[in-house]
Scaffold this active site. Structure first.
Site, PDB file in Angstrom:
ATOM      1  N   GLY A  47      52.880 -63.371 -25.090  1.00 30.54           N
ATOM      2  CA  GLY A  47      51.945 -64.541 -24.488  1.00 30.54           C
ATOM      3  C   GLY A  47      50.586 -63.947 -24.521  1.00 30.54           C
TER       4      GLY A  47
ATOM      5  N   GLN B   8      41.669 -63.589 -22.486  1.00 34.71           N
ATOM      6  CA  GLN B   8      42.215 -62.270 -22.651  1.00 34.71           C
ATOM      7  C   GLN B   8      41.495 -61.418 -23.748  1.00 34.71           C
ATOM      8  OE1 GLN B   8      46.660 -62.897 -22.060  1.00 34.71           O
ATOM      9  NE2 GLN B   8      46.192 -60.688 -21.394  1.00 34.71           N
TER      10      GLN B   8
ATOM     11  N   CYS C 105      51.553 -57.305 -18.680  1.00 35.78           N
ATOM     12  CA  CYS C 105      50.547 -58.175 -19.067  1.00 35.78           C
ATOM     13  C   CYS C 105      49.846 -57.344 -20.157  1.00 35.78           C
ATOM     14  CB  CYS C 105      49.631 -58.646 -17.908  1.00 35.78           C
ATOM     15  SG  CYS C 105      47.997 -59.371 -18.516  1.00 35.78           S
ATOM     16  N   LEU C 106      49.224 -57.831 -21.297  1.00 33.18           N
ATOM     17  CA  LEU C 106      48.612 -56.928 -22.231  1.00 33.18           C
ATOM     18  C   LEU C 106      47.216 -56.716 -21.647  1.00 33.18           C
ATOM     19  CD1 LEU C 106      49.225 -58.867 -25.488  1.00 33.18           C
ATOM     20  CD2 LEU C 106      50.315 -56.831 -24.848  1.00 33.18           C
TER      21      LEU C 106
ATOM     22  N   HIS D 244      52.589 -67.371 -15.970  1.00 36.76           N
ATOM     23  CA  HIS D 244      51.905 -66.281 -16.021  1.00 36.76           C
ATOM     24  C   HIS D 244      50.642 -66.667 -16.863  1.00 36.76           C
ATOM     25  CE1 HIS D 244      51.334 -61.684 -16.923  1.00 36.76           C
ATOM     26  NE2 HIS D 244      50.619 -62.217 -17.726  1.00 36.76           N
ATOM     27  N   GLU D 245      50.688 -67.204 -18.003  1.00 32.23           N
ATOM     28  CA  GLU D 245      49.435 -67.450 -18.998  1.00 32.23           C
ATOM     29  C   GLU D 245      48.511 -68.471 -18.236  1.00 32.23           C
ATOM     30  OE1 GLU D 245      49.055 -65.227 -21.210  1.00 32.23           O
ATOM     31  OE2 GLU D 245      50.876 -64.462 -21.191  1.00 32.23           O
TER      32      GLU D 245
ATOM     33  N   HIS E 293      46.160 -66.958 -16.090  1.00 31.91           N
ATOM     34  CA  HIS E 293      44.832 -66.319 -16.728  1.00 31.91           C
ATOM     35  C   HIS E 293      43.797 -67.144 -16.644  1.00 31.91           C
ATOM     36  CE1 HIS E 293      46.152 -62.257 -17.943  1.00 31.91           C
ATOM     37  NE2 HIS E 293      47.127 -62.890 -18.324  1.00 31.91           N
TER      38      HIS E 293
HETATM   39 NI    NI Z   1      48.853 -61.608 -19.010  1.00 33.55          NI
END
Ligand code: NI
Length: 171
Positions: free
Chosen positions: A48, A53, A96-97, A138-139, A142
């Protein structure tokens, strides 16, 4: 399509804390952003990615929950909203990236009812559960400038950020 730079807490915390703005129209420019985000996510690899991001403060998310060996199953979310959440919680070891190599358990509602616009601007309403529910929540965090480590204790959060910074310094 183009690979975009994924911002991490090593040096982009301020950007990652930005609250993203709603999208006015799902047009070709937005679809190009979603295509680039998806390619960037696959290359990372991740399941995701939210637009912030890659430094774009728009309420846009891409996701693909297909397992290795399965056909790709890209999903696109524009202006997603949660209409309803289950009281039951589900705990999952998240990563998370933007916080690479850090994993920790976060408890979130097990099921959420979503409304969003898809790739062609079509409106979708559906329930998400399991990994889908984990990932979309989660996304969507963000989009509010919230990272999964913000759900942990201050000690764990500070330690996670220090680790990511150190990993970046030492390459
Ligand atoms: Ni993330």
């Amino acid at each position: 399509m183009a690979l975009l730079e994924i911002l991490t807490v090593a040096d982009h915390t301020a950007t990652l804390k930005t609250v993203s703005a709603p999208v006015d129209a799902v047009d070709d420019g937005l679809r190009r952003l979603m295509d680039d985000m998806l390619e960037t996510m696959y290359a990372a690899p991740g399941i995701g990615l939210a637009a912030i991001q890659v430094g774009v403060a728009k309420r846009v998310i891409v996701m693909d929950l297909a397992r290795e060996g399965e056909d790709k199953a890209p999903r696109y979310f524009v202006n997603p909203e949660i209409l309803e959440s289950s009281e039951e919680l589900y705990e999952y070891e998240e990563g998370c990236l933007s916080v690479p190599e850090i994993y920790d358990a976060v408890a979130r509602p097990a099921r959420v009812r979503l409304r969003y616009l898809g790739y062609d601007g079509e409106q979708v309403e559906e329930w998400a559960e399991g990994l889908y529910a984990v990932c979309i929540q989660h996304e969507m965090d963000h989009l509010e400038g919230i990272l999964f480590i913000d759900h942990l204790s201050r000690l764990k959060r500070d330690r996670a950020i220090a680790k990511v910074k150190k990993a970046k310094r030492t390459g």
